[in-house]
Design a protein around this motif. Structure first.
Motif, PDB file in Angstrom:
ATOM      1  N   ARG A 270      15.245  25.498 -15.212  1.00  0.00           N
ATOM      2  CA  ARG A 270      16.063  24.845 -14.243  1.00  0.00           C
ATOM      3  C   ARG A 270      16.349  25.681 -13.003  1.00  0.00           C
ATOM      4  NH1 ARG A 270      22.032  24.117 -16.172  1.00  0.00           N
ATOM      5  NH2 ARG A 270      22.903  25.206 -14.243  1.00  0.00           N
ATOM      6  N   LEU A 271      16.229  25.199 -12.131  1.00  0.00           N
ATOM      7  CA  LEU A 271      16.245  25.823 -10.792  1.00  0.00           C
ATOM      8  C   LEU A 271      17.815  25.258 -10.110  1.00  0.00           C
ATOM      9  CD1 LEU A 271      14.727  28.253  -9.543  1.00  0.00           C
ATOM     10  CD2 LEU A 271      13.698  26.612  -8.254  1.00  0.00           C
ATOM     11  N   ASP A 272      18.564  26.124  -9.635  1.00  0.00           N
ATOM     12  CA  ASP A 272      19.777  25.630  -8.860  1.00  0.00           C
ATOM     13  C   ASP A 272      19.699  26.421  -7.465  1.00  0.00           C
ATOM     14  OD1 ASP A 272      20.704  24.614 -11.320  1.00  0.00           O
ATOM     15  OD2 ASP A 272      22.255  25.994 -11.639  1.00  0.00           O
ATOM     16  N   LEU A 273      19.850  25.217  -6.493  1.00  0.00           N
ATOM     17  CA  LEU A 273      19.659  25.716  -5.328  1.00  0.00           C
ATOM     18  C   LEU A 273      21.141  25.319  -4.532  1.00  0.00           C
ATOM     19  CD1 LEU A 273      16.588  23.983  -5.410  1.00  0.00           C
ATOM     20  CD2 LEU A 273      16.386  26.008  -4.055  1.00  0.00           C
ATOM     21  N   HIS A 274      21.603  26.214  -4.104  1.00  0.00           N
ATOM     22  CA  HIS A 274      23.038  26.225  -3.312  1.00  0.00           C
ATOM     23  C   HIS A 274      22.839  26.572  -1.951  1.00  0.00           C
ATOM     24  CE1 HIS A 274      24.943  25.941  -7.285  1.00  0.00           C
ATOM     25  NE2 HIS A 274      24.434  27.011  -7.476  1.00  0.00           N
ATOM     26  N   TYR A 275      23.349  25.556  -1.167  1.00  0.00           N
ATOM     27  CA  TYR A 275      23.459  25.923   0.466  1.00  0.00           C
ATOM     28  C   TYR A 275      24.730  25.696   1.345  1.00  0.00           C
ATOM     29  CZ  TYR A 275      23.560  20.893   0.780  1.00  0.00           C
ATOM     30  OH  TYR A 275      24.016  19.653   0.558  1.00  0.00           O
ATOM     31  N   CYS A 276      24.823  25.917   2.313  1.00  0.00           N
ATOM     32  CA  CYS A 276      26.076  25.671   3.079  1.00  0.00           C
ATOM     33  C   CYS A 276      25.471  25.042   4.187  1.00  0.00           C
ATOM     34  CB  CYS A 276      26.824  26.965   3.482  1.00  0.00           C
ATOM     35  SG  CYS A 276      28.156  26.727   4.489  1.00  0.00           S
ATOM     36  N   ASP A 277      26.411  23.884   4.904  1.00  0.00           N
ATOM     37  CA  ASP A 277      25.978  23.188   5.730  1.00  0.00           C
ATOM     38  C   ASP A 277      26.412  23.725   7.353  1.00  0.00           C
ATOM     39  OD1 ASP A 277      24.523  21.081   5.040  1.00  0.00           O
ATOM     40  OD2 ASP A 277      26.261  19.766   4.232  1.00  0.00           O
ATOM     41  N   TRP A 278      27.312  24.717   7.174  1.00  0.00           N
ATOM     42  CA  TRP A 278      27.772  24.993   8.457  1.00  0.00           C
ATOM     43  C   TRP A 278      27.383  26.565   8.679  1.00  0.00           C
ATOM     44  CZ3 TRP A 278      31.468  29.334   8.776  1.00  0.00           C
ATOM     45  CH2 TRP A 278      31.839  29.490   9.956  1.00  0.00           C
ATOM     46  N   ALA A 279      27.337  27.301   7.662  1.00  0.00           N
ATOM     47  CA  ALA A 279      27.072  28.880   7.914  1.00  0.00           C
ATOM     48  C   ALA A 279      25.453  29.465   8.354  1.00  0.00           C
ATOM     49  CB  ALA A 279      27.519  29.771   6.672  1.00  0.00           C
ATOM     50  N   GLY A 280      25.495  29.972   9.384  1.00  0.00           N
ATOM     51  CA  GLY A 280      23.963  30.430   9.776  1.00  0.00           C
ATOM     52  C   GLY A 280      23.344  31.196   8.959  1.00  0.00           C
ATOM     53  N   SER A 281      23.922  31.615   7.948  1.00  0.00           N
ATOM     54  CA  SER A 281      22.878  32.358   6.800  1.00  0.00           C
ATOM     55  C   SER A 281      22.121  31.740   6.069  1.00  0.00           C
ATOM     56  CB  SER A 281      23.871  33.347   5.900  1.00  0.00           C
ATOM     57  OG  SER A 281      24.720  32.479   5.140  1.00  0.00           O
ATOM     58  N   SER A 282      22.704  30.099   5.930  1.00  0.00           N
ATOM     59  CA  SER A 282      21.597  29.263   5.001  1.00  0.00           C
ATOM     60  C   SER A 282      20.674  28.475   5.953  1.00  0.00           C
ATOM     61  CB  SER A 282      22.475  28.416   4.012  1.00  0.00           C
ATOM     62  OG  SER A 282      23.468  27.622   4.924  1.00  0.00           O
ATOM     63  N   ARG A 283      20.502  28.772   7.205  1.00  0.00           N
ATOM     64  CA  ARG A 283      19.727  28.272   8.047  1.00  0.00           C
ATOM     65  C   ARG A 283      18.290  27.888   7.534  1.00  0.00           C
ATOM     66  NH1 ARG A 283      20.028  30.409  13.465  1.00  0.00           N
ATOM     67  NH2 ARG A 283      22.098  29.905  13.327  1.00  0.00           N
TER      68      ARG A 283
ATOM     69  N   VAL B  83      20.301  20.780  -6.477  1.00  0.00           N
ATOM     70  CA  VAL B  83      20.854  21.049  -5.273  1.00  0.00           C
ATOM     71  C   VAL B  83      22.189  20.729  -4.976  1.00  0.00           C
ATOM     72  CG1 VAL B  83      20.097  20.746  -2.837  1.00  0.00           C
ATOM     73  CG2 VAL B  83      18.330  20.649  -4.442  1.00  0.00           C
ATOM     74  N   SER B  84      22.996  21.809  -4.825  1.00  0.00           N
ATOM     75  CA  SER B  84      24.358  21.395  -4.683  1.00  0.00           C
ATOM     76  C   SER B  84      25.041  22.250  -3.568  1.00  0.00           C
ATOM     77  CB  SER B  84      25.168  21.706  -5.967  1.00  0.00           C
ATOM     78  OG  SER B  84      24.892  23.032  -6.343  1.00  0.00           O
ATOM     79  N   PRO B  85      26.095  21.814  -2.688  1.00  0.00           N
ATOM     80  CA  PRO B  85      26.496  22.549  -1.464  1.00  0.00           C
ATOM     81  C   PRO B  85      27.481  23.705  -1.970  1.00  0.00           C
ATOM     82  CG  PRO B  85      27.692  20.429  -1.658  1.00  0.00           C
ATOM     83  CD  PRO B  85      26.467  20.537  -2.772  1.00  0.00           C
ATOM     84  N   LYS B  86      27.488  24.649  -1.160  1.00  0.00           N
ATOM     85  CA  LYS B  86      28.616  25.776  -1.610  1.00  0.00           C
ATOM     86  C   LYS B  86      29.047  26.001  -0.310  1.00  0.00           C
ATOM     87  CE  LYS B  86      28.442  29.416  -5.086  1.00  0.00           C
ATOM     88  NZ  LYS B  86      27.798  30.517  -5.827  1.00  0.00           N
ATOM     89  N   PRO B  87      30.127  25.520   0.227  1.00  0.00           N
ATOM     90  CA  PRO B  87      30.443  25.790   1.581  1.00  0.00           C
ATOM     91  C   PRO B  87      31.084  27.109   1.629  1.00  0.00           C
ATOM     92  CG  PRO B  87      31.568  23.990   0.512  1.00  0.00           C
ATOM     93  CD  PRO B  87      31.014  24.599  -0.695  1.00  0.00           C
ATOM     94  N   HIS B  88      30.895  27.834   2.881  1.00  0.00           N
ATOM     95  CA  HIS B  88      31.608  29.126   3.170  1.00  0.00           C
ATOM     96  C   HIS B  88      30.885  30.253   2.247  1.00  0.00           C
ATOM     97  CE1 HIS B  88      33.508  26.443   6.071  1.00  0.00           C
ATOM     98  NE2 HIS B  88      34.300  26.037   5.020  1.00  0.00           N
ATOM     99  N   ARG B  89      29.765  30.021   1.827  1.00  0.00           N
ATOM    100  CA  ARG B  89      29.249  31.171   1.063  1.00  0.00           C
ATOM    101  C   ARG B  89      27.597  31.146   1.301  1.00  0.00           C
ATOM    102  NH1 ARG B  89      33.571  31.482   0.098  1.00  0.00           N
ATOM    103  NH2 ARG B  89      34.574  31.781  -1.934  1.00  0.00           N
ATOM    104  N   HIS B  90      27.101  32.065   1.145  1.00  0.00           N
ATOM    105  CA  HIS B  90      25.706  32.554   1.188  1.00  0.00           C
ATOM    106  C   HIS B  90      24.834  31.744   0.363  1.00  0.00           C
ATOM    107  CE1 HIS B  90      26.249  35.583   4.262  1.00  0.00           C
ATOM    108  NE2 HIS B  90      26.788  36.391   3.436  1.00  0.00           N
ATOM    109  N   PRO B  91      23.786  31.290   0.865  1.00  0.00           N
ATOM    110  CA  PRO B  91      22.826  30.571  -0.092  1.00  0.00           C
ATOM    111  C   PRO B  91      22.424  31.372  -1.089  1.00  0.00           C
ATOM    112  CG  PRO B  91      21.701  31.032   1.905  1.00  0.00           C
ATOM    113  CD  PRO B  91      23.075  31.401   2.094  1.00  0.00           C
ATOM    114  N   VAL B  92      22.271  30.460  -2.446  1.00  0.00           N
ATOM    115  CA  VAL B  92      21.838  31.426  -3.583  1.00  0.00           C
ATOM    116  C   VAL B  92      20.909  30.364  -4.338  1.00  0.00           C
ATOM    117  CG1 VAL B  92      22.677  32.340  -5.935  1.00  0.00           C
ATOM    118  CG2 VAL B  92      23.964  32.386  -4.097  1.00  0.00           C
ATOM    119  N   ILE B  93      19.863  31.220  -4.818  1.00  0.00           N
ATOM    120  CA  ILE B  93      18.844  30.300  -5.773  1.00  0.00           C
ATOM    121  C   ILE B  93      19.051  30.951  -7.161  1.00  0.00           C
ATOM    122  CG2 ILE B  93      16.480  29.598  -6.146  1.00  0.00           C
ATOM    123  CD1 ILE B  93      15.917  30.457  -3.480  1.00  0.00           C
ATOM    124  N   ILE B  94      19.184  30.119  -8.290  1.00  0.00           N
ATOM    125  CA  ILE B  94      19.605  30.738  -9.538  1.00  0.00           C
ATOM    126  C   ILE B  94      18.352  29.952 -10.548  1.00  0.00           C
ATOM    127  CG2 ILE B  94      21.163  30.840 -11.502  1.00  0.00           C
ATOM    128  CD1 ILE B  94      23.435  30.581  -9.557  1.00  0.00           C
TER     129      ILE B  94
END
Lengths: 138, 413
Positions: A25-38, A62-73
């Motif tokens: 399984r691959l979990d991808l977390h992103y944030c819509d606002w922060a620049g680190s997950s561009r 794929v799930s959002p993780k607001p105000h956090r850095h993007p992570v792949i698990i």
């Protein structure tokens, strides 16, 4: 009883008959606002569908993780997980990390020391014996 | 060891032509009072294959009695499955299987073709302890799968190693398709278990009622152990017990309804049910290929299964039976006789033929190892070309069939 038998369980040899990809399984977390997950967002938009269709054996979330850095698990067959933070990475960097997780066995990192060969039958020739084989004449 | 009639097993599991009528006679008896249970059955019935006769052998007469009442049952109470709260279902609705990412991933991880339906794959993951309904759990499929696994493994072992002693045959069966091996296979396929079965959870998870930690195993799974003074003979094991020669027989799948079981039990039943459903949906050749890839490809050292008590005596009995000269042990070479680590190489000879050879730190140890090596060389004989019986199933042309070697058996001391 002249002869009894020892109960064992046969060992898996992944890839000898069938091959099971260790990444489950691959979990991808992103944030819509922060620049680190561009880079991560661009990867999700443009590249993830191709990766998913070429690797149907991996469950992708794929799930959002607001105000956090993007992570792949990555979750592996041996019930271990491996997480990589992809903050500030470009698309290419994220793609590399995803490929890295896909190709990993999920085992813990180990220092390769004295025994470099790990196998069910380590030496093809068997254990050396001084009493057998052709005699060496000097 | 059991003889099975595969064709008969298969037809029992196929779907009945018109699944309009409720299948369970007890449901029909109660359906006037409990409408909820009934419409659940009717609405869920349109999905995967049903086991019409798998569990209903003894109650067929009741079915005939209640048939009339089933036919005149008013269809107005039937409601759409959309209105059923998912929490009321004991296991996920089959239509949910199409939306599960886990199931689709599992199907391609096992390299199953897309024509193998996801609904059936979801059904194989439902243990009878989660859903007592035989049309929705994997009980019937796992019976078929257990028989197929036993058949293919037995023929592989017996044809490839015709001289194996019976106890080693049982141990080899246990190593390939025993309960522990099947549970290991399931975990290596990446099967995850649900914390609690229910209609609302992902159908890609293994569904069973969990045994709480610290609780005792159900008595059905413990099996009946013969009293210690009973001499359970090998003949008895061959004739009366299962393919592993164990005195405790495997419980019937439907008897485990609602009973908490350990995860190993549920994982085994999933693997067996998957084999059974592969056989029904994809046919014999693909099932055999799947079995070869996932089970026969596993590593098992046949020679590590032997545990000799008196190898020298066995060997001399074997030589007497086969008409060889009596075995004689001779020292081939040695080193460091008076040191801390002496090594002796001893060979066992029958006349001029060397039967076996062994190394040991004493003369006696080396002699015994040599006798054991000679016995293993006899028992582990492997014919070069083998045609297993199932390879000729359904074929008109029998010219490819070559009779297999049948040995007279192990040495009886």
């Amino acid at each position: 009883m002249p002869l009894s038998a020892i109960k064992t369980v046969s060992k898996a040899q992944n890839g000898v008959g069938a091959f099971i990809l260790p990444l489950r399984r691959l979990d991808l977390h992103y944030c819509d606002w922060a620049g680190s997950s561009r880079g991560m967002n661009a990867y999700l938009r443009n590249h993830l569908s191709r990766f998913a269709s070429s690797n149907p054996q991996i469950e992708i979330r794929v799930s959002p993780k607001p105000h956090r850095h993007p992570v792949i698990i990555g979750h592996y067959i041996n019930s271990r997980r491996r997480a990589i933070c992809v903050k500030n990475l470009q698309v290419e960097g994220v793609r590399e990390k995803v490929e890295y997780l896909r190709n990993h066995t999920g085992e813990k990192n180990r220092k390769i020391g004295w025994d470099k060969v790990r196998s069910l039958n380590e030496s093809v020739r068997g254990v050396w014996s001084p009493f057998h084989g052709a005699r060496i004449r000097i | 060891m059991k003889r099975i009639r595969i064709a008969r097993c298969g037809t029992q599991l196929l779907a009945p032509p018109s699944p309009r009528r409720p299948l369970c006679p007890h449901v029909v008896r109660f359906q006037k009072t409990i409408t909820l249970h009934n419409y659940r059955i009717q609405s869920r019935l349109q999905s995967t294959a049903a086991a019409r006769e798998a569990s209903n052998f003894e109650i067929e007469s009741i079915v005939e009695e209640v048939e009339s009442s089933a036919n005149d049952f008013p269809s107005s109470t039937w409601t759409s499955p959309r209105h059923t709260p998912l929490e009321l279902l004991p296991s996920p609705h089959p239509s949910a299987a199409l939306k599960s990412a886990k199931l689709a991933a599992l199907r391609s991880r096992l390299s199953l073709p897309p024509r193998f339906p996801l609904q059936t794959l979801a059904r194989t993951l439902i243990h009878p302890s989660a859903d007592p309904d035989p049309t929705f759990n994997n009980g019937s499929l796992s019976i078929l799968g257990a028989n197929l696994l036993g058949y293919y493994t037995t023929e592989h072992i017996l044809c490839n190693y015709p001289r194996l002693p019976m106890s080693v045959v049982f141990a080899a069966q246990w190593a390939y398709i025993g309960p522990k091996a099947l549970a290991t296979v399931a975990s290596e396929w990446g099967i995850e278990a649900a914390a609690e079965p229910g209609g609302e959870i992902d159908p890609g998870l293994l569904q069973f009622k969990r045994l709480r930690s610290g609780d005792d195993l159900p008595t059905l799974l413990k099996g009946k152990q013969a009293p210690w003074k009973w001499n359970v003979t090998m003949t008895n094991k061959i004739l009366k017990s299962d393919e592993f020669g164990s005195t405790a027989s495997r419980p019937d799948a439907q008897q485990l309804q609602g009973m908490p079981v350990p995860i190993e039990e549920a994982a085994q039943s999933f693997v067996r049910a998957l084999i059974g459903s592969l056989y029904l949906h994809l046919g014999r050749p693909l099932t055999k290929r799947f079995f070869r890839d996932h089970f026969l490809s596993r590593h098992l050292d046949m020679d590590k299964l032997f545990d000799f008590r008196t190898p020298t005596r066995d060997l001399s009995r074997l030589c007497a039976r086969e008409g060889f000269e009596a075995p004689v042990a001779r020292l081939i070479s040695e080193t460091g006789r008076h040191s801390n680590h002496p090594v002796f190489i001893v060979g066992v000879y029958s006349g001029k033929d060397k039967l076996g050879e062994g190394a040991g730190s004493s003369l006696n140890e080396a002699r015994i190892r040599a006798a054991a090596a000679a016995l293993k060389a006899w028992y582990l004989y492997k014919p070069l070309e083998v045609t297993v019986p199932s390879s000729t199933e359904g074929e008109v042309d029998t010219s490819k069939w070559k009779p297999n070697m049948v040995d007279c058996g192990e040495v009886i001391v």
